[in-house]
Each structure stands twice: as structure tokens, then as C-alpha cells.
Design a protein around this motif. Sequence first.
Motif, PDB file in Angstrom:
ATOM      1  N   THR A 234     101.067  43.357  73.362  1.00 52.48           N
ATOM      2  CA  THR A 234     101.732  43.247  72.068  1.00 52.48           C
ATOM      3  C   THR A 234     100.836  43.837  70.995  1.00 52.48           C
ATOM      4  O   THR A 234      99.613  43.925  71.170  1.00 52.48           O
ATOM      5  N   GLU A 235     101.466  44.208  69.891  1.00 55.80           N
ATOM      6  CA  GLU A 235     100.723  44.802  68.787  1.00 55.80           C
ATOM      7  C   GLU A 235     101.528  44.613  67.507  1.00 55.80           C
ATOM      8  O   GLU A 235     102.749  44.777  67.509  1.00 55.80           O
ATOM      9  N   LEU A 236     100.859  44.268  66.426  1.00 55.14           N
ATOM     10  CA  LEU A 236     101.503  44.140  65.122  1.00 55.14           C
ATOM     11  C   LEU A 236     101.006  45.278  64.248  1.00 55.14           C
ATOM     12  O   LEU A 236      99.802  45.491  64.124  1.00 55.14           O
ATOM     13  N   GLU A 237     101.951  46.020  63.670  1.00 50.11           N
ATOM     14  CA  GLU A 237     101.608  47.155  62.830  1.00 50.11           C
ATOM     15  C   GLU A 237     102.335  47.061  61.497  1.00 50.11           C
ATOM     16  O   GLU A 237     103.394  46.434  61.395  1.00 50.11           O
ATOM     17  N   GLU A 238     101.749  47.717  60.512  1.00 46.96           N
ATOM     18  CA  GLU A 238     102.414  47.901  59.225  1.00 46.96           C
ATOM     19  C   GLU A 238     102.645  49.393  59.060  1.00 46.96           C
ATOM     20  O   GLU A 238     101.724  50.203  59.218  1.00 46.96           O
ATOM     21  N   GLU A 239     103.887  49.760  58.802  1.00 48.16           N
ATOM     22  CA  GLU A 239     104.229  51.171  58.624  1.00 48.16           C
ATOM     23  C   GLU A 239     105.267  51.270  57.518  1.00 48.16           C
ATOM     24  O   GLU A 239     106.299  50.592  57.567  1.00 48.16           O
TER      25      GLU A 239
ATOM     26  N   LEU B 231     109.158  36.194  68.570  1.00 48.74           N
ATOM     27  CA  LEU B 231     109.343  37.644  68.739  1.00 48.74           C
ATOM     28  C   LEU B 231     109.290  38.019  70.216  1.00 48.74           C
ATOM     29  O   LEU B 231     110.093  38.836  70.686  1.00 48.74           O
ATOM     30  N   ASN B 232     108.370  37.400  70.959  1.00 48.70           N
ATOM     31  CA  ASN B 232     108.297  37.664  72.404  1.00 48.70           C
ATOM     32  C   ASN B 232     109.588  37.228  73.092  1.00 48.70           C
ATOM     33  O   ASN B 232     110.091  37.935  73.975  1.00 48.70           O
TER      34      ASN B 232
ATOM     35  N   TYR C  99     106.676  45.502  58.611  1.00 51.01           N
ATOM     36  CA  TYR C  99     105.905  44.970  59.722  1.00 51.01           C
ATOM     37  C   TYR C  99     106.690  45.146  61.009  1.00 51.01           C
ATOM     38  O   TYR C  99     107.831  44.717  61.120  1.00 51.01           O
ATOM     39  N   ARG C 100     106.055  45.780  61.987  1.00 56.45           N
ATOM     40  CA  ARG C 100     106.672  46.056  63.284  1.00 56.45           C
ATOM     41  C   ARG C 100     105.852  45.376  64.372  1.00 56.45           C
ATOM     42  O   ARG C 100     104.628  45.440  64.382  1.00 56.45           O
ATOM     43  N   TYR C 101     106.562  44.719  65.269  1.00 58.02           N
ATOM     44  CA  TYR C 101     105.926  44.046  66.401  1.00 58.02           C
ATOM     45  C   TYR C 101     106.305  44.837  67.643  1.00 58.02           C
ATOM     46  O   TYR C 101     107.484  44.973  67.960  1.00 58.02           O
ATOM     47  N   LYS C 102     105.314  45.387  68.301  1.00 54.90           N
ATOM     48  CA  LYS C 102     105.556  46.207  69.483  1.00 54.90           C
ATOM     49  C   LYS C 102     105.209  45.396  70.724  1.00 54.90           C
ATOM     50  O   LYS C 102     104.161  44.757  70.787  1.00 54.90           O
ATOM     51  N   VAL C 103     106.115  45.428  71.697  1.00 54.39           N
ATOM     52  CA  VAL C 103     105.958  44.636  72.915  1.00 54.39           C
ATOM     53  C   VAL C 103     106.152  45.538  74.127  1.00 54.39           C
ATOM     54  O   VAL C 103     107.106  46.308  74.182  1.00 54.39           O
ATOM     55  N   ASP C 104     105.229  45.454  75.065  1.00 48.80           N
ATOM     56  CA  ASP C 104     105.365  46.131  76.357  1.00 48.80           C
ATOM     57  C   ASP C 104     105.750  45.072  77.380  1.00 48.80           C
ATOM     58  O   ASP C 104     105.114  44.009  77.440  1.00 48.80           O
ATOM     59  N   LEU C 105     106.793  45.368  78.160  1.00 46.60           N
ATOM     60  CA  LEU C 105     107.271  44.444  79.186  1.00 46.60           C
ATOM     61  C   LEU C 105     107.241  45.109  80.550  1.00 46.60           C
ATOM     62  O   LEU C 105     107.344  46.325  80.654  1.00 46.60           O
TER      63      LEU C 105
ATOM     64  N   ALA D 220     101.027  54.523  60.846  1.00 41.00           N
ATOM     65  CA  ALA D 220     101.082  53.082  61.092  1.00 41.00           C
ATOM     66  C   ALA D 220      99.657  52.536  61.139  1.00 41.00           C
ATOM     67  O   ALA D 220      98.728  53.213  61.568  1.00 41.00           O
ATOM     68  N   ARG D 221      99.524  51.297  60.703  1.00 42.68           N
ATOM     69  CA  ARG D 221      98.207  50.652  60.682  1.00 42.68           C
ATOM     70  C   ARG D 221      98.289  49.372  61.486  1.00 42.68           C
ATOM     71  O   ARG D 221      99.135  48.515  61.236  1.00 42.68           O
ATOM     72  N   ASP D 222      97.410  49.269  62.484  1.00 47.79           N
ATOM     73  CA  ASP D 222      97.320  48.036  63.267  1.00 47.79           C
ATOM     74  C   ASP D 222      96.734  46.944  62.382  1.00 47.79           C
ATOM     75  O   ASP D 222      95.779  47.170  61.646  1.00 47.79           O
ATOM     76  N   LEU D 223      97.321  45.762  62.470  1.00 49.78           N
ATOM     77  CA  LEU D 223      96.833  44.643  61.674  1.00 49.78           C
ATOM     78  C   LEU D 223      95.865  43.797  62.499  1.00 49.78           C
ATOM     79  O   LEU D 223      96.077  43.588  63.693  1.00 49.78           O
ATOM     80  N   SER D 224      94.846  43.299  61.848  1.00 51.95           N
ATOM     81  CA  SER D 224      93.861  42.447  62.516  1.00 51.95           C
ATOM     82  C   SER D 224      94.458  41.064  62.745  1.00 51.95           C
ATOM     83  O   SER D 224      95.480  40.700  62.161  1.00 51.95           O
ATOM     84  N   ALA D 225      93.793  40.292  63.563  1.00 44.08           N
ATOM     85  CA  ALA D 225      94.239  38.915  63.831  1.00 44.08           C
ATOM     86  C   ALA D 225      94.231  38.089  62.543  1.00 44.08           C
ATOM     87  O   ALA D 225      95.132  37.274  62.320  1.00 44.08           O
ATOM     88  N   THR D 226      93.259  38.315  61.686  1.00 45.22           N
ATOM     89  CA  THR D 226      93.177  37.593  60.409  1.00 45.22           C
ATOM     90  C   THR D 226      94.354  37.945  59.512  1.00 45.22           C
ATOM     91  O   THR D 226      94.976  37.062  58.910  1.00 45.22           O
ATOM     92  N   GLU D 227      94.680  39.243  59.435  1.00 48.55           N
ATOM     93  CA  GLU D 227      95.822  39.669  58.622  1.00 48.55           C
ATOM     94  C   GLU D 227      97.126  39.097  59.176  1.00 48.55           C
ATOM     95  O   GLU D 227      97.979  38.627  58.414  1.00 48.55           O
ATOM     96  N   ALA D 228      97.261  39.133  60.492  1.00 48.89           N
ATOM     97  CA  ALA D 228      98.469  38.604  61.131  1.00 48.89           C
ATOM     98  C   ALA D 228      98.608  37.110  60.852  1.00 48.89           C
ATOM     99  O   ALA D 228      99.704  36.625  60.549  1.00 48.89           O
ATOM    100  N   GLN D 229      97.513  36.364  60.929  1.00 51.35           N
ATOM    101  CA  GLN D 229      97.551  34.921  60.685  1.00 51.35           C
ATOM    102  C   GLN D 229      97.966  34.618  59.250  1.00 51.35           C
ATOM    103  O   GLN D 229      98.733  33.696  58.996  1.00 51.35           O
ATOM    104  N   LYS D 230      97.474  35.404  58.301  1.00 56.78           N
ATOM    105  CA  LYS D 230      97.855  35.214  56.901  1.00 56.78           C
ATOM    106  C   LYS D 230      99.357  35.444  56.716  1.00 56.78           C
ATOM    107  O   LYS D 230     100.021  34.713  55.977  1.00 56.78           O
TER     108      LYS D 230
END
Length: 102
Positions: free
Chosen positions: A61-66, A45-46, A70-76, A22-32
Motif C-alpha cells: 500500500t502507498e498513500l500519495e498526494e497528487e 480503504l483496504n 490524496y490517493r491510496y494505492k493498493v497492490d493485491l 505525486a508525492r509519497d506521504l510519510s507515516a507522520t503525515e498520514a497519521q495527521k
Amino acid sequence: MNRLTAFCIATLMVIGTGLAQARDLSATEAQKLLDAGTILPFDQLNAAALAKHTGATVTDTELEEEYGKYRYKVDLRDAKGIEWDLELDAVTGEVLKNHQDT
């Protein structure tokens, strides 16, 4: 097995291992991705994650590409202090994983 065959197999294994991570996406990639409408807004998503645990708060939270997805991971943390790990499909909002953090 000859040396060339062994080398090719070893090379493919190394390449395959790198692609599977899995690759964490940067804020710039996420915004695009958000601007293109490829993924859902993070507040949506939250909200989907929080709907699974009433009274919980988002702690990370974390956005990954695998595998091209695209997977959005959330800790609660819920009202009782129990921590939960959720994983959502960032395109559809479907909750894919929902388990207590151990």
C-alpha cells in the motif's frame, strides 16, 4: 521570441513539472490526516479494495498526494496468483483504478 520570454516559458515548464508529480506521504503525515478525519482509515480503504477481488490479499500500500488530492494505492494478489493494482480516493474510498498488473 526574445530571451526573456523564452526564459519565462522554460521556468514555468520546470515549475509545472515539479507540481504535477505525486508525492509519497510519510507515516507522520498520514497519521495527521487520519487524526484530522481528512482521509479514511487504512483498514476501510483496504476493505474497499479487497471487495473488488474476493479472496485476494494486500501485498503493498502507498498513500500519495497528487494535485492536492490524496490517493491510496493498493497492490493485491488474488486466489489465482494474479496481481492487481488499485487506486482509491483516500477521502471518499471510491475506487478510481482497478487493473491487472502486467
